[in-house]
Write a protein that holds these residues in place. Structure first.
Motif, PDB file in Angstrom:
ATOM      1  N   ALA A 180      35.299  -1.098 -46.672  1.00  0.00           N
ATOM      2  CA  ALA A 180      33.877  -1.193 -46.360  1.00  0.00           C
ATOM      3  C   ALA A 180      33.664  -2.011 -45.083  1.00  0.00           C
ATOM      4  N   LEU A 181      34.405  -3.092 -44.960  1.00  0.00           N
ATOM      5  CA  LEU A 181      34.297  -3.943 -43.771  1.00  0.00           C
ATOM      6  C   LEU A 181      34.795  -3.206 -42.530  1.00  0.00           C
ATOM      7  N   GLU A 182      35.880  -2.470 -42.679  1.00  0.00           N
ATOM      8  CA  GLU A 182      36.433  -1.717 -41.548  1.00  0.00           C
ATOM      9  C   GLU A 182      35.441  -0.669 -41.067  1.00  0.00           C
ATOM     10  N   SER A 183      34.825   0.048 -42.012  1.00  0.00           N
ATOM     11  CA  SER A 183      33.836   1.051 -41.658  1.00  0.00           C
ATOM     12  C   SER A 183      32.618   0.412 -40.980  1.00  0.00           C
ATOM     13  N   MET A 184      32.209  -0.731 -41.489  1.00  0.00           N
ATOM     14  CA  MET A 184      31.050  -1.413 -40.937  1.00  0.00           C
ATOM     15  C   MET A 184      31.280  -1.813 -39.482  1.00  0.00           C
ATOM     16  N   VAL A 185      32.461  -2.348 -39.193  1.00  0.00           N
ATOM     17  CA  VAL A 185      32.762  -2.771 -37.825  1.00  0.00           C
ATOM     18  C   VAL A 185      32.828  -1.565 -36.898  1.00  0.00           C
ATOM     19  N   ALA A 186      33.407  -0.455 -37.374  1.00  0.00           N
ATOM     20  CA  ALA A 186      33.458   0.756 -36.552  1.00  0.00           C
ATOM     21  C   ALA A 186      32.047   1.233 -36.222  1.00  0.00           C
ATOM     22  N   ALA A 187      31.153   1.171 -37.193  1.00  0.00           N
ATOM     23  CA  ALA A 187      29.761   1.577 -36.956  1.00  0.00           C
ATOM     24  C   ALA A 187      29.073   0.619 -35.993  1.00  0.00           C
ATOM     25  N   GLU A 188      29.346  -0.669 -36.145  1.00  0.00           N
ATOM     26  CA  GLU A 188      28.769  -1.657 -35.229  1.00  0.00           C
ATOM     27  C   GLU A 188      29.234  -1.418 -33.795  1.00  0.00           C
ATOM     28  N   ASP A 189      30.460  -0.923 -33.642  1.00  0.00           N
ATOM     29  CA  ASP A 189      30.999  -0.627 -32.307  1.00  0.00           C
ATOM     30  C   ASP A 189      30.514   0.711 -31.772  1.00  0.00           C
ATOM     31  N   GLY A 190      29.765   1.441 -32.571  1.00  0.00           N
ATOM     32  CA  GLY A 190      29.251   2.733 -32.138  1.00  0.00           C
ATOM     33  C   GLY A 190      30.233   3.871 -32.305  1.00  0.00           C
ATOM     34  N   ASP A 191      31.375   3.611 -32.966  1.00  0.00           N
ATOM     35  CA  ASP A 191      32.383   4.648 -33.179  1.00  0.00           C
ATOM     36  C   ASP A 191      32.066   5.350 -34.505  1.00  0.00           C
ATOM     37  N   ILE A 192      31.096   6.237 -34.499  1.00  0.00           N
ATOM     38  CA  ILE A 192      30.633   6.894 -35.708  1.00  0.00           C
ATOM     39  C   ILE A 192      31.704   7.799 -36.298  1.00  0.00           C
ATOM     40  N   GLN A 193      32.494   8.454 -35.432  1.00  0.00           N
ATOM     41  CA  GLN A 193      33.552   9.324 -35.912  1.00  0.00           C
ATOM     42  C   GLN A 193      34.580   8.531 -36.719  1.00  0.00           C
ATOM     43  N   ARG A 194      34.983   7.396 -36.169  1.00  0.00           N
ATOM     44  CA  ARG A 194      35.955   6.552 -36.876  1.00  0.00           C
ATOM     45  C   ARG A 194      35.368   6.011 -38.174  1.00  0.00           C
ATOM     46  N   SER A 195      34.125   5.604 -38.141  1.00  0.00           N
ATOM     47  CA  SER A 195      33.464   5.106 -39.349  1.00  0.00           C
ATOM     48  C   SER A 195      33.430   6.174 -40.434  1.00  0.00           C
ATOM     49  N   ALA A 196      33.135   7.416 -40.045  1.00  0.00           N
ATOM     50  CA  ALA A 196      33.090   8.510 -41.014  1.00  0.00           C
ATOM     51  C   ALA A 196      34.467   8.789 -41.605  1.00  0.00           C
ATOM     52  N   GLU A 197      35.505   8.712 -40.767  1.00  0.00           N
ATOM     53  CA  GLU A 197      36.868   8.940 -41.256  1.00  0.00           C
ATOM     54  C   GLU A 197      37.266   7.872 -42.266  1.00  0.00           C
ATOM     55  N   ILE A 198      36.897   6.633 -41.992  1.00  0.00           N
ATOM     56  CA  ILE A 198      37.207   5.544 -42.920  1.00  0.00           C
ATOM     57  C   ILE A 198      36.484   5.764 -44.246  1.00  0.00           C
ATOM     58  N   LEU A 199      35.225   6.143 -44.160  1.00  0.00           N
ATOM     59  CA  LEU A 199      34.453   6.372 -45.375  1.00  0.00           C
ATOM     60  C   LEU A 199      35.008   7.533 -46.186  1.00  0.00           C
ATOM     61  N   LEU A 200      35.516   8.551 -45.504  1.00  0.00           N
ATOM     62  CA  LEU A 200      36.104   9.688 -46.215  1.00  0.00           C
ATOM     63  C   LEU A 200      37.322   9.249 -47.014  1.00  0.00           C
ATOM     64  N   ASP A 201      38.158   8.419 -46.397  1.00  0.00           N
ATOM     65  CA  ASP A 201      39.299   7.862 -47.130  1.00  0.00           C
ATOM     66  C   ASP A 201      38.817   6.965 -48.265  1.00  0.00           C
ATOM     67  N   PHE A 202      37.793   6.184 -47.972  1.00  0.00           N
ATOM     68  CA  PHE A 202      37.233   5.263 -48.957  1.00  0.00           C
ATOM     69  C   PHE A 202      36.787   6.021 -50.214  1.00  0.00           C
ATOM     70  N   CYS A 203      36.221   7.195 -50.027  1.00  0.00           N
ATOM     71  CA  CYS A 203      35.764   7.999 -51.163  1.00  0.00           C
ATOM     72  C   CYS A 203      36.913   8.398 -52.083  1.00  0.00           C
ATOM     73  N   ARG A 204      38.133   8.449 -51.536  1.00  0.00           N
ATOM     74  CA  ARG A 204      39.290   8.854 -52.332  1.00  0.00           C
ATOM     75  C   ARG A 204      39.916   7.676 -53.089  1.00  0.00           C
ATOM     76  N   LEU A 205      39.509   6.467 -52.787  1.00  0.00           N
ATOM     77  CA  LEU A 205      40.180   5.302 -53.359  1.00  0.00           C
ATOM     78  C   LEU A 205      40.120   5.280 -54.877  1.00  0.00           C
ATOM     79  N   GLU A 206      39.024   5.716 -55.455  1.00  0.00           N
ATOM     80  CA  GLU A 206      38.903   5.663 -56.917  1.00  0.00           C
ATOM     81  C   GLU A 206      39.937   6.554 -57.609  1.00  0.00           C
ATOM     82  N   ARG A 207      40.496   7.521 -56.863  1.00  0.00           N
ATOM     83  CA  ARG A 207      41.546   8.364 -57.440  1.00  0.00           C
ATOM     84  C   ARG A 207      42.807   7.556 -57.742  1.00  0.00           C
TER      85      ARG A 207
END
Length: 238
Positions: A180-207
């Motif tokens: 969550a922190l990694e995605s937040m920093v990517a979004a703060e830096d304006g790197d929306i693509q990277r933030s989305a990729e992190i969140l996509l991986d994040f969604c798989r964590l519960e598996r």
């Protein structure tokens, strides 16, 4: 020496003794009644449990430790995302977050949650970057593991179930907050693509908690999913 009860006891046997010891007899009767009542309740409870177990078996649900072990997913180690995630989680957990730093660190520290749509204060962003630098070696391995399809916790099954050893679920929470922190920093830096990729991986964590048949594991999965939704909402508005 005269025995005031001797003649009556010898004359009347048990009845004589009962009449000579009324309080003791009442106590014994109550004790026997209590034992009988407890026995009846115990039999009734065992009967209800037996019927419940039979119903669960009929529905194909596990009812023994052996059944639970057999129901666990059988995933080869090289395809099990949970193994490398927990290895790297141990590294993340070892990162020392001091009191002063904790007060400035979102998610992993005590810094308050910033509302969606507002940028992180400079001191929080600085603390977040420091933490991610410390976690730099672990994060790529975690992301690679999250590309795998499945994960399964290593439950140390024992009988009775009270002695079952579960994995340290706090490590999964540490990984989720780090993502969550990694995605937040990517979004703060304006790197929306990277933030989305992190969140996509994040969604798989519960598996990675697949196969955990315990309530605490289900609650941890729910907490991870909830944090994913919170971060998606925040990054969307950043």
């Amino acid at each position: 020496m005269s025995d005031p009860y001797g003649q009556e006891s010898r004359r009347h046997g048990v009845l004589g003794w009962i009449s000579a010891h009324p309080k003791t007899c009442i106590t014994l009767c109550l004790f026997v009644l209590l034992i009988g009542t407890a026995t009846l309740f115990d039999r009734a409870a065992k009967g209800r449990v037996a019927r419940r177990i039979a119903a669960l078996k009929a529905a194909g649900m596990p009812t023994t430790i052996e059944d639970l072990k057999a129901a666990m997913p059988d995933i080869p180690d090289d395809q099990n995302m949970t193994i490398p995630i927990l290895e790297q989680a141990a590294i993340l957990t070892a990162i020392k977050i001091t009191g002063e730093l904790s007060s400035r660190l979102p998610y992993l520290g005590t810094a308050g949650q910033i509302p969606s749509g507002r940028r992180l204060p400079a001191e929080q962003l600085e603390a977040a970057r420091w933490y991610l630098d410390e976690a730099a070696e672990a994060l790529p391995i975690i992301h690679k593991a999250l590309k795998l399809e499945r994960g399964c916790v290593d439950v140390q099954w024992k009988t009775p179930a009270f002695f079952i050893l579960l994995p340290e679920l706090a490590q999964f929470r540490r990984v989720s907050r780090t993502l969550a922190l990694e995605s937040m920093v990517a979004a703060e830096d304006g790197d929306i693509q990277r933030s989305a990729e992190i969140l996509l991986d994040f969604c798989r964590l519960e598996r990675s908690l697949e196969g955990d048949a315990f309530l605490i594991g289900a609650l941890t999965r729910m907490a991870i999913t909830a944090l994913v939704y919170v971060q998606i909402e925040r990054d969307r508005k950043s």
